[in-house]
Design a protein around this motif. Sequence first.
Motif, mmCIF file in Angstrom:
data_model
loop_
_atom_site.group_PDB
_atom_site.id
_atom_site.type_symbol
_atom_site.label_atom_id
_atom_site.label_comp_id
_atom_site.label_asym_id
_atom_site.label_seq_id
_atom_site.Cartn_x
_atom_site.Cartn_y
_atom_site.Cartn_z
ATOM 1 N N ASN A 198 0.812 -1.222 0.000
ATOM 2 C CA ASN A 198 0.000 0.000 0.000
ATOM 3 C C ASN A 198 0.845 1.271 0.000
ATOM 4 O OD1 ASN A 198 1.040 -0.114 2.568
ATOM 5 N ND2 ASN A 198 -0.934 0.100 3.637
ATOM 6 N N GLY A 200 2.189 2.886 -2.510
ATOM 7 C CA GLY A 200 2.248 3.588 -3.783
ATOM 8 C C GLY A 200 2.260 5.100 -3.657
ATOM 9 N N LYS A 201 1.397 5.641 -2.799
ATOM 10 C CA LYS A 201 1.321 7.093 -2.626
ATOM 11 C C LYS A 201 2.625 7.645 -2.062
ATOM 12 C CE LYS A 201 -1.162 10.929 -2.639
ATOM 13 N NZ LYS A 201 -1.703 11.508 -3.901
ATOM 14 N N ASP A 202 3.241 6.912 -1.137
ATOM 15 C CA ASP A 202 4.475 7.373 -0.504
ATOM 16 C C ASP A 202 5.643 7.416 -1.479
ATOM 17 O OD1 ASP A 202 3.118 7.500 1.929
ATOM 18 O OD2 ASP A 202 3.617 5.424 2.430
ATOM 19 N N GLU A 204 5.509 8.334 -4.654
ATOM 20 C CA GLU A 204 5.296 9.229 -5.791
ATOM 21 C C GLU A 204 6.402 10.267 -5.960
ATOM 22 O OE1 GLU A 204 1.313 10.732 -5.214
ATOM 23 O OE2 GLU A 204 0.534 9.347 -6.715
ATOM 24 N N TYR A 277 -5.242 -3.600 -10.194
ATOM 25 C CA TYR A 277 -6.297 -2.585 -10.262
ATOM 26 C C TYR A 277 -7.686 -3.211 -10.243
ATOM 27 C CZ TYR A 277 -9.050 1.284 -12.281
ATOM 28 O OH TYR A 277 -9.994 2.256 -12.523
ATOM 29 N N TYR A 280 -9.502 -3.471 -7.002
ATOM 30 C CA TYR A 280 -10.050 -2.224 -6.472
ATOM 31 C C TYR A 280 -11.367 -1.878 -7.160
ATOM 32 C CZ TYR A 280 -10.672 2.694 -5.387
ATOM 33 O OH TYR A 280 -11.209 3.889 -4.979
ATOM 34 N N SER A 286 -15.826 0.255 -3.197
ATOM 35 C CA SER A 286 -15.302 1.400 -3.938
ATOM 36 C C SER A 286 -16.407 2.293 -4.489
ATOM 37 C CB SER A 286 -14.419 0.910 -5.100
ATOM 38 O OG SER A 286 -13.300 0.194 -4.615
ATOM 39 N N PRO A 387 -8.808 6.000 -7.426
ATOM 40 C CA PRO A 387 -8.080 4.794 -7.026
ATOM 41 C C PRO A 387 -6.700 5.136 -6.493
ATOM 42 C CG PRO A 387 -8.114 5.001 -9.410
ATOM 43 C CD PRO A 387 -9.028 6.061 -8.883
ATOM 44 N N PRO A 388 -6.158 4.306 -5.629
ATOM 45 C CA PRO A 388 -4.797 4.542 -5.142
ATOM 46 C C PRO A 388 -3.802 4.404 -6.288
ATOM 47 C CG PRO A 388 -5.587 2.375 -4.473
ATOM 48 C CD PRO A 388 -6.757 3.079 -5.074
ATOM 49 N N PRO A 389 -2.613 5.005 -6.164
ATOM 50 C CA PRO A 389 -1.618 4.933 -7.241
ATOM 51 C C PRO A 389 -0.929 3.573 -7.270
ATOM 52 C CG PRO A 389 -0.747 6.194 -5.411
ATOM 53 C CD PRO A 389 -2.165 5.862 -5.052
ATOM 54 N N PHE A 390 -1.472 2.663 -8.056
ATOM 55 C CA PHE A 390 -0.885 1.326 -8.161
ATOM 56 C C PHE A 390 0.459 1.406 -8.881
ATOM 57 C CE2 PHE A 390 -5.395 0.310 -7.686
ATOM 58 C CZ PHE A 390 -5.340 -0.698 -6.748
#
Length: 390
Positions: A198, A200-202, A204, A277, A280, A286, A387-390
């Motif tokens: 999880n 992915g956001k960190d 970027e 993806y 999700y 969702s 959606p989260p950044p996969f």
Amino acid sequence: MFKLAGLSLAALALSATAHADVSLKLGNTERVTRLFSYPNNCNVICFRNWTLEQTVEHYLTQSVQRDGYSDAKVLVKTDKGQLVADISGVPRSYEKPLAALLDAGDLAYNGASKLNADGKWAYSWNLFLPLGLALENRRSVELLHFPPDYSLTQAQDYLRSDTTDRWASLLTINGIPAEQTPGFQTIIDIAPIAAPSNAGKDLEGVYDYFKDYQATMVKNISVHASGIALPMVAFGTPVRNWIKQQYGPTVNVLSLVNISPSDGVKVPVLGSNHPSYIWYVADPASYTGKDAQAKADTAGLKVMGQDLSVACWQAAMGRDPESNPDIELKSCTQTWQVAQKEKTCELFYTSIRNLKTAQAVAKCASATIAPQLKQLKAPAPATALPPPPF
């Protein structure tokens, strides 16, 4: 065509060249320790209590096996402070792609060191190069975001993750024997960092630290030793955005572009969803409203059709990189979004919803689902949140 003049596709086949013994100096203990993320899984107690030499042997053995050299043997030893890999049963040229990977790894280490010096490295991250993949007889290239931490710490296998397992199954559905899928899954992660799934956001903000590594890997891996450009799939929004930033073209899902990692080379790149993806968009959580389940099914079916089409293109182009990529893409989308739409539906309900085959067939023939299959090319319902950044 996507090749240099005068080169034959036959060069992609396993070489009939006499196999030999290759001896490659990997570097001193410090260098090899960092490039092989040693130890992979020790927290006071080691999950696998391997020496540095055993760890290197493990990954190099994976590579020679995935390159098709089933009789090859790997022995790693330390000689006068230098680690040396002796590999038997491979072509003499085998040391070149291995040395190139490790040289690129030095660039990744430099980027990670700068990232840490700037206070942006997380305690739960590990530098992790794409070790153990096919180095020589690769058929296609997969651009991804980052490897999950358990691929390093638990599996010690770059191809052991939910992401790569799902994609291997789609390649198999498209005619690639299961034992050959590793040759189609030579991966370049734009962030060579093993991190929680999880994260992915960190991640970027880290890509620019690895520019030299990324450019070198794409240049080296996207072209076979014969000179033929290999098909490439760009998975997920962060990777597709990265392609645009680095090479210019806008890459959407199922859009086909060319990039030029070096002068005179054109590499066909197909945009794709991230393999994860679908979990999700197919999750009712969702969406909002009483029809959340219906929206999730609709979106999941469309993404399944897209993913099968991409894997179909990757399989076809990997078998014959001299094929016309546009024609192959049209054929694949026609197959999975139109001609075999019922099979697409069945595969969604068996692999994502975990229904038995008979249940999936009945579901796909139902009055609520069957009409949707004529609209697999239409946009999917929007999720409640991005959606989260996969």
